[in-house]
Write a protein that holds these residues in place. Structure first.
Motif, PDB file in Angstrom:
ATOM      1  N   ASP A 360      51.982  45.964  32.166  1.00 19.02           N
ATOM      2  CA  ASP A 360      52.004  45.417  33.523  1.00 19.02           C
ATOM      3  C   ASP A 360      53.213  44.521  33.757  1.00 19.02           C
ATOM      4  OD1 ASP A 360      51.358  43.280  31.954  1.00 19.02           O
ATOM      5  OD2 ASP A 360      49.517  42.735  33.016  1.00 19.02           O
ATOM      6  N   ASP A 367      49.581  37.090  29.077  1.00 20.05           N
ATOM      7  CA  ASP A 367      48.691  37.863  29.954  1.00 20.05           C
ATOM      8  C   ASP A 367      47.271  37.313  29.896  1.00 20.05           C
ATOM      9  OD1 ASP A 367      47.524  39.779  31.519  1.00 20.05           O
ATOM     10  OD2 ASP A 367      48.651  41.436  30.627  1.00 20.05           O
ATOM     11  N   GLN A 369      44.883  38.478  31.901  1.00 16.65           N
ATOM     12  CA  GLN A 369      43.975  39.561  32.301  1.00 16.65           C
ATOM     13  C   GLN A 369      44.462  40.841  31.637  1.00 16.65           C
ATOM     14  OE1 GLN A 369      43.725  40.439  36.516  1.00 16.65           O
ATOM     15  NE2 GLN A 369      41.712  41.314  36.303  1.00 16.65           N
ATOM     16  N   THR A 372      45.114  45.609  32.729  1.00 14.64           N
ATOM     17  CA  THR A 372      45.257  45.727  34.178  1.00 14.64           C
ATOM     18  C   THR A 372      45.228  47.193  34.583  1.00 14.64           C
ATOM     19  OG1 THR A 372      46.652  43.755  34.164  1.00 14.64           O
ATOM     20  CG2 THR A 372      46.689  45.101  36.148  1.00 14.64           C
ATOM     21  N   ALA A 376      45.946  48.465  40.662  1.00 12.43           N
ATOM     22  CA  ALA A 376      46.353  47.141  41.120  1.00 12.43           C
ATOM     23  C   ALA A 376      47.668  47.225  41.892  1.00 12.43           C
ATOM     24  CB  ALA A 376      46.515  46.200  39.936  1.00 12.43           C
ATOM     25  N   VAL A 379      50.895  42.366  39.722  1.00 10.83           N
ATOM     26  CA  VAL A 379      50.328  41.273  38.948  1.00 10.83           C
ATOM     27  C   VAL A 379      51.155  40.025  39.180  1.00 10.83           C
ATOM     28  CG1 VAL A 379      49.349  42.745  37.149  1.00 10.83           C
ATOM     29  CG2 VAL A 379      51.696  41.924  36.913  1.00 10.83           C
ATOM     30  N   ARG A 385      45.917  40.538  38.232  1.00  6.66           N
ATOM     31  CA  ARG A 385      46.332  41.509  39.228  1.00  6.66           C
ATOM     32  C   ARG A 385      46.196  40.951  40.646  1.00  6.66           C
ATOM     33  NH1 ARG A 385      41.787  46.151  40.206  1.00  6.66           N
ATOM     34  NH2 ARG A 385      39.964  44.813  40.437  1.00  6.66           N
TER      35      ARG A 385
END
Length: 473
Positions: A360, A367, A369, A372, A376, A379, A385
């Motif tokens: 991402d 990161d 999250q 991803t 999405a 980000v 995202r």
């Protein structure tokens, strides 16, 4: 006799290597490379080794036997019995490979003729008299299944030639187990279905009766059925299992980034002299041995394509630079570091960039999250995202002000602030928890419903709702 054949064999292999890989070939390749490449620099660390997965190979070749049963034809590694080789290979560093292999096939041999032997017979009143006679001792044959499985270590000369070549010689040595079970052809079946023995005559023919019987005879041929267990027939006691040491030379020819053609010749030194059921050896050199000349295809099925390309481009072609410093100490020198200034302790790939598992654009160590999804819209800097509601919110009020400054905002804008006594009736259904206050979440939901065409409110109502939100206590 076996020792002389062995040394002739080694000499022949050396001559073949000299013919197959002349110095002129590599000099020509050097000139082609130097037109586009700088000098290669040796690197003590190999950060590319971990990306390689096992390579699978399969090939066909020719078995040739060297033992007590000798044929009249000259030794030729390209004439013999077919055999198959399967291998799983793993790269160890730039110049070494570890192979786990399995070879199976069949081979045999036939020897005919007589030995002229002599014996001394004492005669009364005279000196000893030498009597010469013929003995049918050289008529031998055998046929056996053969399997050899083991491990081998290979050196591929990449270091010796500075970089990988389209044609690259190699040498290999290993340890293996050998299994065999010799059989022999001693009898034939006549027209009446009887199993009868062969009779070898001094004129080189095979007949249905012995030469000394004086009976009329018929010349016959061997049926080559190999119906008799050789060990049982000879009354010997030996194992059908042994060890061996294969010594191999050959060349790897690059076909594609994933496919390699290997041409090899392996001489297998066996620790037994009973592969052909006959034993006359006093040391390992005089034991039974066999040669295997083969061609095989090796396929790298598992390494990702981008990693294979990266390794081909950078593993064997290192440019000479004046500055070999690694400022961020990530294991990749500054000249080849695509992502400089990596934070201390962060793991990086062969380009010097931190790993980004979900791709991402935010490295894993930042990161918040992971994983991803592709749906999405994008980000944020922390890897979380961005949803459509975030985009709408950013577009809806690009210059939002704090609530405490709202009155100044309206004064400067020339607008008048309205007075509210509780939630207007048209907005009461938005107060889901009925606490008499429109929360930010309830305001956001109302805006989302409006843009999703799920609300009966009009655009002016949304503006009024926003105004009420900032004026409520």
């Amino acid at each position: 006799m076996k020792a002389s054949i062995f040394f002739k064999y080694i000499l022949g292999i050396a001559l073949c290597c000299f013919i197959l890989f002349p110095i002129e070939l590599f000099s020509q390749l050097d000139e082609e490379y130097e037109t586009t490449l700088l000098l290669e620099e040796e690197d003590e660390t190999d950060v590319f080794n971990t990306v390689f997965k096992p390579v699978i190979g399969i090939g066909e070749g020719m078995f040739t036997f060297l033992g007590d049963v000798k044929t009249k034809t000259p030794y030729n590694p390209m004439q013999g019995y077919w055999g198959t080789k399967a291998v799983i290979s793993r790269t160890i560093g730039k110049s070494y490979e570890f192979d786990l292999y399995f070879i199976f096939g069949k081979f045999g041999g036939t020897q005919t003729g007589y030995n002229e032997e002599s014996s001394v017979v004492p005669v009364e009143g005279n000196d000893n008299v030498v009597e010469t006679y013929l003995r049918n001792s050289n008529n031998k044959n055998f046929y056996t299944d053969i399997t050899a499985s083991g491990v081998a270590f290979t050196y591929n000369f990449i270091n010796a030639f500075n970089r990988k070549r389209p044609i690259l010689p190699y040498i290999s040595i290993g340890i293996e187990t050998i299994q065999f079970r010799p059989k022999t052809d001693l009898t034939y079946t006549d027209d009446n279905g009887n199993q009868l023995p062969y009779h070898y005559w001094s004129d080189g023919t095979i007949r249905n009766v012995s030469e000394s019987s004086g009976q009329s005879s018929v010349i016959i041929s061997r049926d080559r059925e190999y119906e008799t267990d050789a060990r049982n027939a000879s009354g010997q006691d030996y194992s059908f299992f042994s060890f061996g040491v294969p010594v191999e030379v050959g060349a790897n020819i690059t076909v594609t980034d994933r496919l390699t053609l290997r041409l090899g010749n392996a001489f297998h030194f066996a620790f037994t002299d009973y592969i052909d059921n006959y034993s006359n050896s006093t040391n390992i050199i005089e034991n039974d041995h066999f040669n295997y000349t083969y061609a095989s295809l090796r396929l790298d099925m598992f390494s990702p394509a981008e990693e294979i390309i990266a390794v081909e481009n950078f593993k064997n072609i290192k440019f000479t630079v004046t500055d070999n410093e690694d400022q961020d100490s990530d294991g990749v020198d500054d000249f080849n570091d695509v992502c400089p200034d990596t934070e201390p302790g962060v793991k990086v790939d062969f380009r010097g960039c931190p790993f980004d598992e979900d791709r991402d654009g935010v490295p894993d160590y930042k990161d918040k999250q992971k994983g991803t999804t592709l749906e999405a819209l994008g980000v944020r800097d922390n890897g979380i995202r961005i949803l459509d509601m975030h985009v709408i919110s950013m577009l809806y009020e690009p210059e939002a002000v704090k609530r405490k400054d709202i009155y100044n905002y309206y004064e400067k804008a020339g607008g008048e602030a309205k007075e509210y006594d509780g939630i207007p009736d048209k907005f009461k259904h938005l107060d889901e928890n009925e606490d008499g206050w429109i929360s930010p979440k309830e305001l956001q939901q109302a805006i989302n419903d409006f843009f999703d065409f799920k609300s009966k409110l009009k655009a002016d109502d949304i503006y009024e709702l926003k105004e009420f939100f900032f004026h409520q206590d």
